[in-house]
Design an enzyme around this catalytic site. Sequence first.
Site, PDB file in Angstrom:
ATOM      1  N   VAL A 177     -33.963 -29.735  54.226  1.00  0.00           N
ATOM      2  CA  VAL A 177     -35.048 -30.653  55.297  1.00  0.00           C
ATOM      3  C   VAL A 177     -36.590 -30.824  54.821  1.00  0.00           C
ATOM      4  O   VAL A 177     -37.175 -31.464  54.641  1.00  0.00           O
ATOM      5  CB  VAL A 177     -34.968 -30.515  56.741  1.00  0.00           C
ATOM      6  CG1 VAL A 177     -35.808 -31.481  57.444  1.00  0.00           C
ATOM      7  CG2 VAL A 177     -33.226 -30.490  57.223  1.00  0.00           C
ATOM      8  N   CYS A 178     -36.901 -28.979  54.584  1.00  0.00           N
ATOM      9  CA  CYS A 178     -38.122 -29.031  54.309  1.00  0.00           C
ATOM     10  C   CYS A 178     -38.480 -29.658  52.779  1.00  0.00           C
ATOM     11  O   CYS A 178     -39.425 -30.314  52.597  1.00  0.00           O
ATOM     12  CB  CYS A 178     -38.514 -27.469  53.993  1.00  0.00           C
ATOM     13  SG  CYS A 178     -38.367 -26.585  55.796  1.00  0.00           S
ATOM     14  N   SER A 179     -37.542 -29.783  51.883  1.00  0.00           N
ATOM     15  CA  SER A 179     -37.614 -30.233  50.619  1.00  0.00           C
ATOM     16  C   SER A 179     -37.731 -31.847  50.751  1.00  0.00           C
ATOM     17  O   SER A 179     -38.244 -32.387  49.711  1.00  0.00           O
ATOM     18  CB  SER A 179     -36.426 -29.702  49.819  1.00  0.00           C
ATOM     19  OG  SER A 179     -36.562 -28.318  49.841  1.00  0.00           O
TER      20      SER A 179
END
Lengths: 200, 100
Positions: free
Chosen positions: A90-92
């Site tokens: 998700v962060c990526s």
Amino acid sequence: MKKFLIINIVPGLILLLWVATAFGVSEAFKDNIYNPGQLKPVDSTLKVKIGEPAPDFTLPSVSGEKISLSRYRGKKHVVISFVPAAWTPVCSDQWPGYNIVKEIFDANEAVLLGITVDNIPTLYAWTNQMGDLWFPVLSDFWPHGAVAEKYGVLRSSGVSERALIFIDKNGIIQDIQVSDINVRPDLAECATTLEKMNKK
Amino acid sequence: MYRIIQSDKRLKERVKLVGIGVGNSAFEVGYFQKTYNIPFPLFPDGDFSIHQKIGEVRTPFFICIRIKKDGSHNVFYSKVGGAKDADQLLKKLLQDSGLL
């Protein structure tokens, strides 16, 4: 609400489907993304409130510069994007997404500061894989998670929440969005909040 | 690739290109379309449901489908990777489809 993909089906039609974006599932990140599985959506208690001054901090950035929140006082609105961890799906997806809406930040006289508890070498390698990011990427590694803790967004596992803190040019918190760690926040809400903050 | 298709009268009637924004909301897809001036339809897939149906492929990914005269279809191309040379890829796809 159910969504429908409707294509006018004509015999003899050739349909080309281009499946794109979502850096977390991109070929560029193949074999390099660690999936932590489903986590408890939120696991912290906020220590800051809307209407209060945002706690100042100074953190090292991937570029080598030390960056303080207070450097923007009187000049720019600031959005702090806390994300839990480098090399996770998700962060990526989330940070490259802010590249697409840089214009919205510029139009609303705002900057974005990206913060995780990862160390600088980790952040360097991860953000390099994403391509160029227009905003400073800061490491809250040592003292571990001290800034996240100050804001009350440090989880019991030692990573930060997925949180957006909107701070106006006077250094006052205008909005706090701590979202489900498993879900990328929609850019629409960020854009709306930015526009609302700039209009005040 | 879209512009090549649109500039050829025969291809324009027979070949359609659509984009799927995996993990993207309607706002994000709309903004992307406007910012990068994408002339073909883009569809949001914010909850990854389309991505799951396709097989949770890595992106970018091209899928090419031939709709047959009887209304059935076959997938004749399904591969990860972008188009480094749009002319070359389009030519290959059209050959694989039987249109060329």
